[in-house]
Design a protein around this motif. Structure first.
Motif, PDB file in Angstrom:
ATOM      1  N   LEU A  96     -38.290 105.385  13.326  1.00  0.00           N
ATOM      2  CA  LEU A  96     -38.949 105.267  11.842  1.00  0.00           C
ATOM      3  C   LEU A  96     -40.128 105.858  11.508  1.00  0.00           C
ATOM      4  CD1 LEU A  96     -37.939 101.380  11.547  1.00  0.00           C
ATOM      5  CD2 LEU A  96     -36.952 103.424  10.548  1.00  0.00           C
ATOM      6  N   LEU A  97     -40.879 106.174  12.845  1.00  0.00           N
ATOM      7  CA  LEU A  97     -42.213 106.866  12.401  1.00  0.00           C
ATOM      8  C   LEU A  97     -41.973 108.411  12.283  1.00  0.00           C
ATOM      9  CD1 LEU A  97     -44.477 105.447  15.532  1.00  0.00           C
ATOM     10  CD2 LEU A  97     -45.027 105.786  13.146  1.00  0.00           C
ATOM     11  N   LYS A  98     -40.761 109.072  12.329  1.00  0.00           N
ATOM     12  CA  LYS A  98     -40.648 110.324  12.058  1.00  0.00           C
ATOM     13  C   LYS A  98     -41.046 110.828  10.934  1.00  0.00           C
ATOM     14  CE  LYS A  98     -37.933 111.589  16.210  1.00  0.00           C
ATOM     15  NZ  LYS A  98     -36.722 110.835  16.366  1.00  0.00           N
ATOM     16  N   PRO A  99     -40.933 110.131   9.813  1.00  0.00           N
ATOM     17  CA  PRO A  99     -41.381 110.553   8.460  1.00  0.00           C
ATOM     18  C   PRO A  99     -42.704 110.520   8.300  1.00  0.00           C
ATOM     19  CG  PRO A  99     -39.501 109.194   8.265  1.00  0.00           C
ATOM     20  CD  PRO A  99     -39.784 109.011   9.730  1.00  0.00           C
ATOM     21  N   GLY A 100     -43.524 109.782   9.305  1.00  0.00           N
ATOM     22  CA  GLY A 100     -44.990 109.677   8.932  1.00  0.00           C
ATOM     23  C   GLY A 100     -45.256 108.456   9.634  1.00  0.00           C
ATOM     24  N   PRO A 101     -46.655 108.145   9.602  1.00  0.00           N
ATOM     25  CA  PRO A 101     -47.298 106.767  10.076  1.00  0.00           C
ATOM     26  C   PRO A 101     -46.917 105.649   9.085  1.00  0.00           C
ATOM     27  CG  PRO A 101     -48.872 108.665  10.267  1.00  0.00           C
ATOM     28  CD  PRO A 101     -47.669 109.262   9.664  1.00  0.00           C
ATOM     29  N   PHE A 102     -46.980 104.618   9.789  1.00  0.00           N
ATOM     30  CA  PHE A 102     -46.828 103.218   9.142  1.00  0.00           C
ATOM     31  C   PHE A 102     -47.836 102.997   8.159  1.00  0.00           C
ATOM     32  CE2 PHE A 102     -43.583 101.360  12.059  1.00  0.00           C
ATOM     33  CZ  PHE A 102     -42.612 102.658  11.775  1.00  0.00           C
ATOM     34  N   GLU A 103     -47.917 102.107   7.225  1.00  0.00           N
ATOM     35  CA  GLU A 103     -49.004 101.526   6.497  1.00  0.00           C
ATOM     36  C   GLU A 103     -49.293 100.233   7.282  1.00  0.00           C
ATOM     37  OE1 GLU A 103     -48.241 100.869   2.129  1.00  0.00           O
ATOM     38  OE2 GLU A 103     -46.898 102.585   2.608  1.00  0.00           O
ATOM     39  N   GLU A 104     -50.587  99.968   7.184  1.00  0.00           N
ATOM     40  CA  GLU A 104     -51.040  98.636   7.659  1.00  0.00           C
ATOM     41  C   GLU A 104     -50.266  97.465   7.286  1.00  0.00           C
ATOM     42  OE1 GLU A 104     -55.181  97.451   7.186  1.00  0.00           O
ATOM     43  OE2 GLU A 104     -55.828  99.454   7.804  1.00  0.00           O
ATOM     44  N   LYS A 105     -49.912  97.346   6.321  1.00  0.00           N
ATOM     45  CA  LYS A 105     -49.068  96.064   5.844  1.00  0.00           C
ATOM     46  C   LYS A 105     -48.031  95.951   6.766  1.00  0.00           C
ATOM     47  CE  LYS A 105     -46.625  97.984   1.932  1.00  0.00           C
ATOM     48  NZ  LYS A 105     -46.131  97.983   0.884  1.00  0.00           N
ATOM     49  N   HIS A 106     -47.255  97.124   6.882  1.00  0.00           N
ATOM     50  CA  HIS A 106     -46.272  97.032   7.590  1.00  0.00           C
ATOM     51  C   HIS A 106     -46.262  96.809   9.133  1.00  0.00           C
ATOM     52  CE1 HIS A 106     -44.097  99.768   4.384  1.00  0.00           C
ATOM     53  NE2 HIS A 106     -43.593  98.676   4.301  1.00  0.00           N
ATOM     54  N   ILE A 107     -47.363  97.452   9.447  1.00  0.00           N
ATOM     55  CA  ILE A 107     -47.697  97.294  11.150  1.00  0.00           C
ATOM     56  C   ILE A 107     -48.026  95.863  11.051  1.00  0.00           C
ATOM     57  CG2 ILE A 107     -49.441  98.047  12.804  1.00  0.00           C
ATOM     58  CD1 ILE A 107     -49.746 100.573  11.326  1.00  0.00           C
ATOM     59  N   ALA A 108     -48.827  95.204  10.376  1.00  0.00           N
ATOM     60  CA  ALA A 108     -49.045  93.701  10.548  1.00  0.00           C
ATOM     61  C   ALA A 108     -47.852  92.861  10.630  1.00  0.00           C
ATOM     62  CB  ALA A 108     -49.846  93.361   9.427  1.00  0.00           C
ATOM     63  N   ILE A 109     -46.916  92.997   9.840  1.00  0.00           N
ATOM     64  CA  ILE A 109     -45.516  92.197  10.025  1.00  0.00           C
ATOM     65  C   ILE A 109     -44.954  92.604  11.573  1.00  0.00           C
ATOM     66  CG2 ILE A 109     -43.464  91.700   8.905  1.00  0.00           C
ATOM     67  CD1 ILE A 109     -44.618  93.178   6.522  1.00  0.00           C
ATOM     68  N   ILE A 110     -44.722  93.982  11.655  1.00  0.00           N
ATOM     69  CA  ILE A 110     -44.339  94.275  13.148  1.00  0.00           C
ATOM     70  C   ILE A 110     -45.060  93.506  14.245  1.00  0.00           C
ATOM     71  CG2 ILE A 110     -43.563  95.959  14.682  1.00  0.00           C
ATOM     72  CD1 ILE A 110     -43.483  97.692  12.186  1.00  0.00           C
ATOM     73  N   CYS A 111     -46.339  93.679  14.096  1.00  0.00           N
ATOM     74  CA  CYS A 111     -46.930  93.158  15.261  1.00  0.00           C
ATOM     75  C   CYS A 111     -47.044  91.468  15.183  1.00  0.00           C
ATOM     76  CB  CYS A 111     -48.536  93.330  14.955  1.00  0.00           C
ATOM     77  SG  CYS A 111     -49.081  94.931  15.382  1.00  0.00           S
ATOM     78  N   ARG A 112     -46.888  90.754  14.191  1.00  0.00           N
ATOM     79  CA  ARG A 112     -46.641  89.387  13.970  1.00  0.00           C
ATOM     80  C   ARG A 112     -45.347  89.329  14.859  1.00  0.00           C
ATOM     81  NH1 ARG A 112     -45.960  87.334   8.727  1.00  0.00           N
ATOM     82  NH2 ARG A 112     -43.740  88.215   8.987  1.00  0.00           N
ATOM     83  N   GLU A 113     -44.141  89.867  14.450  1.00  0.00           N
ATOM     84  CA  GLU A 113     -42.880  89.492  15.027  1.00  0.00           C
ATOM     85  C   GLU A 113     -43.032  89.902  16.445  1.00  0.00           C
ATOM     86  OE1 GLU A 113     -40.313  88.527  12.917  1.00  0.00           O
ATOM     87  OE2 GLU A 113     -42.177  88.076  11.570  1.00  0.00           O
ATOM     88  N   LEU A 114     -43.652  91.054  16.882  1.00  0.00           N
ATOM     89  CA  LEU A 114     -43.750  91.345  18.154  1.00  0.00           C
ATOM     90  C   LEU A 114     -44.484  90.120  19.025  1.00  0.00           C
ATOM     91  CD1 LEU A 114     -44.433  95.090  18.365  1.00  0.00           C
ATOM     92  CD2 LEU A 114     -42.547  93.906  19.020  1.00  0.00           C
ATOM     93  N   LEU A 115     -45.615  89.530  18.579  1.00  0.00           N
ATOM     94  CA  LEU A 115     -46.312  88.659  19.247  1.00  0.00           C
ATOM     95  C   LEU A 115     -45.432  87.256  19.347  1.00  0.00           C
ATOM     96  CD1 LEU A 115     -49.816  88.935  17.310  1.00  0.00           C
ATOM     97  CD2 LEU A 115     -49.354  89.198  19.868  1.00  0.00           C
TER      98      LEU A 115
END
Lengths: 597, 361
Positions: A96-115
């Protein structure tokens, strides 16, 4: 349970990518219509101890969490292990990173789920050890799951530590590299690196050679996110993950209380990332060009066509040795070994056979399945991806590839370098050229060849024989119908034919009364070595049935004293001592090969 | 309040948990019972090992718990009912077993934990029940892990090797074992063979790991056992493991055979094994198996036959008969292993040994 039959419960579709060891396919469970992901692990090409693979399965199968890809089952198909897991349609974060970097708000969600996933794993005493964007999968709904437990560890004790050097260099925590013992905190470091990967499109030091990175990480100050483009909370979160001293690094539970995480939105909004990727694909006019699954069991055994060992079972005189043997042998030995007309190693026969079998379809060798491991973005044409990835080809062995999932970049503990090129399957990816082709591809499997052989050598002659012996016209008609039916089976599905036969024989054997029809299974030493057919060839059975009465009793050695005094062969006395010394020295060396013995 | 809670005896949890486990056998099995049993086991686990919030109980409290478990015959009931528990309950049971069987009170000078000593001396049925865990796919993982933990103990291995009890019978007592008595082939140890051969991959692979632990870890009892049961063991080993249809079973068992033979402790077994022509035949046919890793592993068995300085007449005859064939076959055998120096050295050595044999008849 017949393991091979389990594979037929799934219809395997296109390739999804390659994991730390094995190719992952999308598939449908036929009974339920449910989509699954199946990882095929070629056990033959991996010299890794099969026990390591079991380790992955045992870690996976003891996980039940919405934040971890759900393991379903695993089974063997020939020399391939199939691991069935839930299918996640969103793809990996790396993808999903291929089109370009993620926005912070998305990263926060992903990090929470990963945690939450890490918190679960850590409570269970498991360390993932390979957290990176490539190993984070998204469901269509936006759900985030940890995947690829290829190098995960199960600790027996909640407080114990690990020393093993595994992971992928850029994401590795300093204490893992220093091998000074590490625990769950190593995953937190990798999570911090992954967060940076998601915001920058690549991990820190991505342009450095991976081997150099291994020196860099413990020495250099921990990476930080700099600049006014990022929120203070996000920078602080990364700084919290990337604390070099693991004792001062927070746990997953503690990080869940971090402001950056607490304010994260709902997973639904991650669907934006999936849509972004789809639009990106669309705008690049990239037609779906899936690689379809194909059987690669086309390595036909040369058994039966090859000159076999000579085992006669004659009991009588042992070794009548002419006196002049010694000099004779010496001369013999010097003869060149080139004139091997009759006998070839199984490999040569094998490769020759494979080539013949697939001549019509063989594409250039570059599309061999295994090559997908290294094909960084060849599937999308030669345009470099816009994300600023700068991996040169030379770094291949350790550099992450931009494949979906996780290319062969993860360092595994025991991987010995295996030089034998993996099963070359010339007909591996025919689908490449023609995307309209249905996923069903003509395959030449070992089973199919055996099936055909069984038909031509046993079933057809047997049917004809019976037909000839039958007088009653009604019965004759019935038999000829069977013959016809079998003929069409042989034409359309030799593979099935083989399995049918095998099953019939197995079923007969498992019924005590019917089993009496078959001779007891013999060690593979037929009286006439020339007549070696496939073990499951019914012809062989009937052959044995006829001969079984003639077979001499095998075991004539029970009354033999267990240890013979060193046998003295005329002219060879001097070698005995040498052999003794070599043998003991060498048995010692073998112990090193299996130190745990 | 917290203080008040702590004074309550931790061991009070054992009896109700046992009752719940027994109720799992009632037909129909109630989901409520399942959940409650799992919940109790979860609490018991936290008592024993703690978690991120709660510290584990003190050693005195754990010792107390162990003693109650012994009084209540809790471990047997747990092993027996393991497969009836839900997912988390099975995992917690595994942790409970491992912790209890490993737990030694501070200052204890005994070699093994009180719980394991009790199991070995008084309740070997617990061990047998754990082995029977392989009969249910649910209980394979937890039972396998616990078994591999305890078969490190020689007495436990001895009990598994020699027990011949059937379901609901008393298991063999450690002091009644006669190591010269041949096995009937019906005991729990012998059930490993069909399980490894036929069961689903996960079950088979787990059973093999346990089998391997039993066979390779006990240098003082296993060689004796293998000698006493030589025929039976190798007959089953060949027909069910090496001849298995499962690629993994086949490859792993050939490898294990190599390890057994090259273990110094098994010297007598090795010499007896490599004396038999029929064993050599099996091995030579495996060299020609169509999978390279099978060929590779069989080479490590084959070399023992060839390197044996005291070859039996029968073995010499087979090798002599096939001398020329072997000398044609071996030079190209796995010749793509150019990096594997040890293999190539050994292959060269083997070829030389065969060259030294008298020319074939």
């Amino acid at each position: 349970m017949d393991q091979s039959a389990m594979a037929s419960q799934y219809q395997v579709l296109e390739e999804l990518g390659s994991g730390s060891f094995g190719v992952v396919y999308k598939a449908v469970e036929i009974a339920t219509g449910e989509l699954v992901a199946i990882k095929h692990i070629d056990l033959e090409s991996s010299e890794d101890d099969i026990q390591d693979i079991q380790q992955e399965i045992s870690v996976l199968s003891t996980c039940a969490s919405p934040f971890v890809t759900q393991y379903k089952t695993s089974f063997l198909r020939g020399y391939k292990l199939w691991i069935v897991m839930e299918y996640l349609g969103g793809g990996s974060c790396l993808d999903l990173l291929k089109p370009g970097p993620f926005e912070e708000k998305h990263i926060a969600i992903i990090c929470r789920e990963l945690l939450m996933g890490l918190d679960y794993l850590h409570q269970e005493g498991k360390i993932h050890r390979d957290i990176k964007a490539a190993n984070v999968l998204l469901a269509h709904s936006g759900g985030v799951k940890l995947a690829d437990f290829g190098v995960a560890a199960q600790l027996t004790n909640i407080k114990s530590q690990r020393n093993t050097f595994v992971g992928t260099p850029f994401w590795m925590a300093p204490e893992v590299i220093q091998q000074a013992g590490y625990d769950f905190k190593a995953d937190i470091w990798s999570l911090g690196i992954t967060a940076m990967e998601m915001v920058n499109g690549e991990p820190p030091n991505a342009s450095t050679h991976p081997m150099k990175v291994l020196f860099l990480i413990p020495k250099a100050p921990a990476p930080r996110l700099e600049g006014s483009n990022y929120s203070k909370d996000f920078k602080d979160f990364i700084a919290a993950c990337l604390v070099k001293d693991p004792d001062r690094r927070p746990t997953a539970k503690e990080l869940l209380q971090h402001r950056y995480i607490k304010t994260a939105g709902r997973v639904d909004s991650l669907q934006e990332l999936i849509q972004r990727r789809q639009m990106w694909d669309g705008s690049r006019g990239r037609s779906a060009n899936p690689k379809f699954y194909e059987e690669t069991m086309n390595t036909m055994s040369a058994l039966g066509d090859q000159e076999d060992w000579l085992f006669d079972t004659v009991k009588a005189p042992t070794m009548v040795m002419p006196k002049q043997t010694q000099s004779h042998t010496q001369r013999r030995r010097k003869e060149p070994k080139i004139h091997d007309e009759i006998q070839h190693s199984p490999e040569t026969l094998l490769s020759r056979l494979t080539l013949n079998e697939t001549e019509q379809t063989s594409p250039p060798p570059s599309t061999v399945r295994r090559a997908t491991m290294k094909r960084s973005s060849s599937g999308f044409g030669t345009t470099p991806s816009p994300a600023k990835r700068r991996f040169s080809g030379q770094k291949q062995p350790l550099a992450p590839s931009t494949n979906f999932g996780n290319a062969g970049s993860t360092v595994r503990q025991f991987r010995r370098v295996s030089d034998n090129s993996p099963e070359m399957s010339p007909n591996a990816s025919i689908a490449e050229g023609d995307e309209n082709r249905p996923p069903k591809v003509e395959t030449v499997t070992k089973e199919a060849l055996l099936g055909r052989r069984a038909y031509s050598k046993a079933i057809d002659p047997a049917l004809q024989e019976i037909y000839a012996q039958t007088g009653n016209p009604i019965k004759r008609e019935a038999i000829s119908r069977v013959a016809l039916a079998w003929d069409s089976l042989d034409k359309d599905d030799p593979d099935g034919e083989y399995h049918l036969l095998k099953l019939i024989i197995a079923k007969v054997q498992s019924d005590p009364k019917l089993a009496a029809l078959l001779p007891p299974s013999q060690p593979p030493t037929p009286q006439k070595p020339k007549l070696v057919l496939a073990q499951n060839n019914p012809h062989l059975k009937s052959h044995r049935r006829r001969q079984s009465s003639l077979l001499p009793t095998e075991d004539m050695w029970t009354d033999k004293p267990l240890q013979l005094p060193g046998e003295l062969i005329p002219g060879l006395e001097h070698t005995k001592q040498l052999a003794d010394v070599l043998y003991s020295k060498w048995a010692e060396g073998l112990k090193n090969r299996w130190p745990n013995v | 309040m917290a203080f008040f809670f702590r004074t309550k005896a931790k061991s009070d949890i054992v009896k109700p948990t046992k009752d719940l486990l027994n109720r799992l056998w009632q037909v129909p099995k109630l989901q409520k019972t399942e959940e409650e049993a799992a919940k109790m086991l979860g609490q018991m686990k936290v008592l024993l090992v703690g978690n991120q919030e709660v510290e584990a109980a003190s050693p005195e409290q754990i010792l107390n718990l162990v003693n109650t478990m012994i009084q209540e015959d809790f471990l047997y009931v747990l092993a027996h009912s393991l497969h009836l528990l839900p997912f988390e309950g099975r995992k917690d049971s595994q942790t409970i077993f491992c912790t209890i069987l490993r737990f030694r009170p501070p200052g204890s000078t005994a070699e093994i934990s009180p719980a394991l000593a009790y199991v070995i001396d008084e309740r070997p049925e617990v061990i047998i029940e754990l082995c029977r865990g392989y009969n249910h796919s649910e209980s394979v993982m937890p039972c396998g892990v616990v078994l591999r933990e305890i078969v490190k103990n020689e007495d436990v291995a001895q009990i598994i090797l020699c027990d011949e009890s059937q379901e609901n019978e008393a298991a063999i007592r450690i002091n009644m074992i006669d190591e010269n008595k041949p096995a009937s082939g019906n005991g729990v140890f012998w059930d490993f063979f069909p399980c490894i051969d036929k069961a689903a991959f996960e079950v088979s692979a787990d059973a093999f790991s346990t089998f391997r632990e039993i066979i390779t870890k006990h240098k003082s009892i296993v060689p004796k056992y293998l000698s006493v049961n030589f025929e039976l063991f190798f007959e089953r080993y060949h027909s069910q493991l090496i001849a298995s249809n499962s690629y993994v079973t086949k490859r792993q068992s050939i490898k294990l055979l190599g390890e057994i033979l090259l273990d110094r402790a098994n010297y007598a077994v090795m010499t007896a094994y490599v004396d038999r022509g029929k064993h050599l035949k099996i091995c030579m046919n495996l060299l020609r198996h169509d999978r390279k890793m099978v060929q590779y592993e069989s080479f490590h068995v084959f070399k023992v036959f060839v390197a044996n300085p005291n070859k039996s007449d029968e073995v010499v005859r087979i090798l002599t008969q096939n001398r020329d064939r072997l000398l044609k076959f071996l030079p190209t055998f796995l010749d793509d292993r150019t990096e594997d120096d040890q293999f190539n050295d050994e292959k060269a050595f083997i070829i030389r040994q065969i060259e030294l044999l008298p020319a074939g008849a």
